[in-house]
Design a protein around this motif. Structure first.
Motif, PDB file in Angstrom:
ATOM      1  N   MET A 236     -11.620   0.487  -0.641  1.00 21.29           N
ATOM      2  CA  MET A 236     -10.397   0.584  -1.426  1.00 21.29           C
ATOM      3  C   MET A 236     -10.569  -0.229  -2.713  1.00 21.29           C
ATOM      4  SD  MET A 236      -7.716  -1.479   0.929  1.00 21.29           S
ATOM      5  CE  MET A 236      -8.017  -3.151   1.501  1.00 21.29           C
TER       6      MET A 236
ATOM      7  N   TRP B 233     -22.534  -2.103  -2.114  1.00 19.58           N
ATOM      8  CA  TRP B 233     -21.528  -2.224  -1.050  1.00 19.58           C
ATOM      9  C   TRP B 233     -20.905  -0.866  -0.753  1.00 19.58           C
ATOM     10  CZ3 TRP B 233     -19.220  -6.380   1.675  1.00 19.58           C
ATOM     11  CH2 TRP B 233     -18.008  -6.081   2.293  1.00 19.58           C
TER      12      TRP B 233
ATOM     13  N   TYR C 288     -12.439  -7.105  -6.135  1.00 21.88           N
ATOM     14  CA  TYR C 288     -12.744  -8.468  -5.649  1.00 21.88           C
ATOM     15  C   TYR C 288     -14.252  -8.678  -5.628  1.00 21.88           C
ATOM     16  CZ  TYR C 288     -12.857 -12.383  -2.224  1.00 21.88           C
ATOM     17  OH  TYR C 288     -13.076 -13.570  -1.561  1.00 21.88           O
ATOM     18  N   ILE C 289     -14.954  -7.684  -5.087  1.00 21.18           N
ATOM     19  CA  ILE C 289     -16.409  -7.796  -4.969  1.00 21.18           C
ATOM     20  C   ILE C 289     -17.076  -7.798  -6.339  1.00 21.18           C
ATOM     21  CG2 ILE C 289     -18.477  -6.556  -4.179  1.00 21.18           C
ATOM     22  CD1 ILE C 289     -16.788  -5.748  -1.711  1.00 21.18           C
TER      23      ILE C 289
ATOM     24  N   SER D 248      -8.903  -2.265  -4.569  1.00 18.40           N
ATOM     25  CA  SER D 248      -8.600  -3.692  -4.702  1.00 18.40           C
ATOM     26  C   SER D 248      -9.748  -4.544  -4.141  1.00 18.40           C
ATOM     27  CB  SER D 248      -7.285  -4.032  -3.999  1.00 18.40           C
ATOM     28  OG  SER D 248      -7.334  -3.624  -2.645  1.00 18.40           O
ATOM     29  N   LEU D 249     -10.333  -4.073  -3.056  1.00 18.89           N
ATOM     30  CA  LEU D 249     -11.458  -4.800  -2.459  1.00 18.89           C
ATOM     31  C   LEU D 249     -12.690  -4.714  -3.340  1.00 18.89           C
ATOM     32  CD1 LEU D 249     -12.092  -6.288   0.276  1.00 18.89           C
ATOM     33  CD2 LEU D 249     -13.372  -4.261   0.859  1.00 18.89           C
TER      34      LEU D 249
ATOM     35  N   SER E 101     -10.090   5.763   8.704  1.00 21.34           N
ATOM     36  CA  SER E 101      -9.036   4.836   8.288  1.00 21.34           C
ATOM     37  C   SER E 101      -9.370   3.380   8.588  1.00 21.34           C
ATOM     38  CB  SER E 101      -7.696   5.210   8.919  1.00 21.34           C
ATOM     39  OG  SER E 101      -7.740   5.018  10.296  1.00 21.34           O
ATOM     40  N   SER E 102     -10.261   3.131   9.540  1.00 24.46           N
ATOM     41  CA  SER E 102     -10.603   1.746   9.876  1.00 24.46           C
ATOM     42  C   SER E 102     -11.976   1.323   9.387  1.00 24.46           C
ATOM     43  CB  SER E 102     -10.575   1.537  11.393  1.00 24.46           C
ATOM     44  OG  SER E 102      -9.296   1.780  11.906  1.00 24.46           O
ATOM     45  N   SER E 103     -12.966   2.197   9.503  1.00 25.09           N
ATOM     46  CA  SER E 103     -14.338   1.795   9.216  1.00 25.09           C
ATOM     47  C   SER E 103     -14.847   2.245   7.856  1.00 25.09           C
ATOM     48  CB  SER E 103     -15.287   2.330  10.290  1.00 25.09           C
ATOM     49  OG  SER E 103     -14.893   1.869  11.558  1.00 25.09           O
TER      50      SER E 103
ATOM     51  N   PHE F  68       0.832  -1.197   0.000  1.00 29.70           N
ATOM     52  CA  PHE F  68       0.000   0.000   0.000  1.00 29.70           C
ATOM     53  C   PHE F  68       0.867   1.246   0.000  1.00 29.70           C
ATOM     54  CE2 PHE F  68      -3.594  -2.406   0.203  1.00 29.70           C
ATOM     55  CZ  PHE F  68      -4.082  -2.820   1.423  1.00 29.70           C
TER      56      PHE F  68
ATOM     57  N   PRO G 267     -10.945   1.138   4.337  1.00 28.91           N
ATOM     58  CA  PRO G 267     -10.647  -0.266   4.013  1.00 28.91           C
ATOM     59  C   PRO G 267     -11.804  -0.963   3.305  1.00 28.91           C
ATOM     60  CG  PRO G 267     -10.101   0.209   6.296  1.00 28.91           C
ATOM     61  CD  PRO G 267     -10.871   1.378   5.782  1.00 28.91           C
ATOM     62  N   LEU G 268     -13.018  -0.448   3.475  1.00 31.80           N
ATOM     63  CA  LEU G 268     -14.172  -1.107   2.882  1.00 31.80           C
ATOM     64  C   LEU G 268     -14.507  -0.583   1.496  1.00 31.80           C
ATOM     65  CD1 LEU G 268     -16.382  -1.303   6.098  1.00 31.80           C
ATOM     66  CD2 LEU G 268     -15.075  -3.118   5.025  1.00 31.80           C
TER      67      LEU G 268
END
Lengths: 198, 192
Positions: free
Chosen positions: A96, A115, A102-103, A98-99, A88-90, A38, A93-94
């Motif tokens: 980004m 999403w 994937y979805i 790359s994720l 930064s946490s909640s 990252f 990351p949900l």
């Protein structure tokens, strides 16, 4: 030295540059700096720090000029740490890329959209509630602090990438208008970075 | 919502907060994020009141708890007039206000940054991707097999990164001979 990746606006060049930038993250040299592949990564002499939250705290300690955490008020200080952590946490990351890829690959573009909207709106709603009693010109008062450093890019990026309706979050929207006039925010924007697509 | 505060674990002879206030921790016993804060409080010898929030019964959605944390997450720390939620923010708050038994090494900036970074990897790149509410969403929408694959993918990715990050620094503990902020939540509990 700061390793970074700006957003690409022009779709024609976007895919090529995205792939090239993505490949850079897999070069052995970059893996050495950050095994999570990252950005950002900050190199300060012999010290290497990745992860924006850790970098911000490192900078705050080593370069205390123009403090990003208010010294005098512990509640305001905690609020800044909390707001930054929510983002930064909640949130980030949900959504980004790359994720999301994937979805989308697994479940399709409609699910990807749902999403993104679900998680971003959930996070902004929480921030709206958290900051509504504290926000003034900026997130936690009259000065720019760590919460703003996280919030400003977050709003800018998600409104552009995902077409989020910020009118649902009037406090955040008002604060965002203040950011637009900040020379430091503008100078650090993606379009003004050396690797921005032309 | 209040747990039994006569639990012997809480009656520690240790350093307390000021006589005019008491630390209160809202926690769920199985929550790894709550465990981080409990661990830190124990290391620092801080007495606190434990208030249980039963996530399985939806107690995080009560109006009282919403007031404390609009994201409906545990842990939340109340220290007199100061309310802090989010384990990372709580840890940093505790570190500043109660500097005994430091969780961030003072002398070595690289080790300090390493602790912040490893903690951030866990709190940003791992735990949010396997918290139970998210896994429920995935299972409801895409089925149990996808849930399992999702969990394994993201946890292994995170642990692999931590392995690479810490391999040159770890000794008895993650970044050396002392227990510091780079905590390791017991992830198996979350998979129950």
């Amino acid at each position: 030295m700061l390793f970074s990746y700006p957003q690409k606006k022009k779709k024609v060049k976007k895919k090529i540059l995205y792939v090239m930038s993505f490949l850079i993250y897999w070069f052995p040299e970059f893996e050495e700096l950050n095994p999570l592949h990252f950005v950002p990564v900050l190199v300060d002499g012999d010290v290497v720090v990745s992860d924006s939250y850790a970098i911000l705290l490192y900078l705050e300690e080593k370069y205390p000029q123009r403090a990003l955490l208010p010294a005098a008020d512990p509640q305001q200080r905690a609020l800044n740490l909390q707001a930054a952590s929510i983002i930064s946490s909640s949130m980030q990351p949900l959504h980004m890329l790359s994720l999301l890829k994937y979805i989308e690959d697994k479940f399709g573009p409609d699910e990807r959209l749902l999403w993104v909207q679900t998680h971003i709106e959930k996070g902004f709603l929480a921030l709206e509630k958290l900051l509504i009693d504290f926000a003034a010109k900026y997130a936690t008062g009259e000065d720019v602090y760590m919460a703003d450093v996280f919030l400003a890019p977050q709003i800018a990026v998600v409104t552009m990438r995902f077409n989020i309706d910020m009118s649902k979050f009037p406090t955040l929207l008002r604060i965002y208008e203040s950011y637009k006039g900040l020379p430091e925010f503008l100078a650090s924007s993606p379009e003004r970075q050396p690797d921005a697509a032309r």
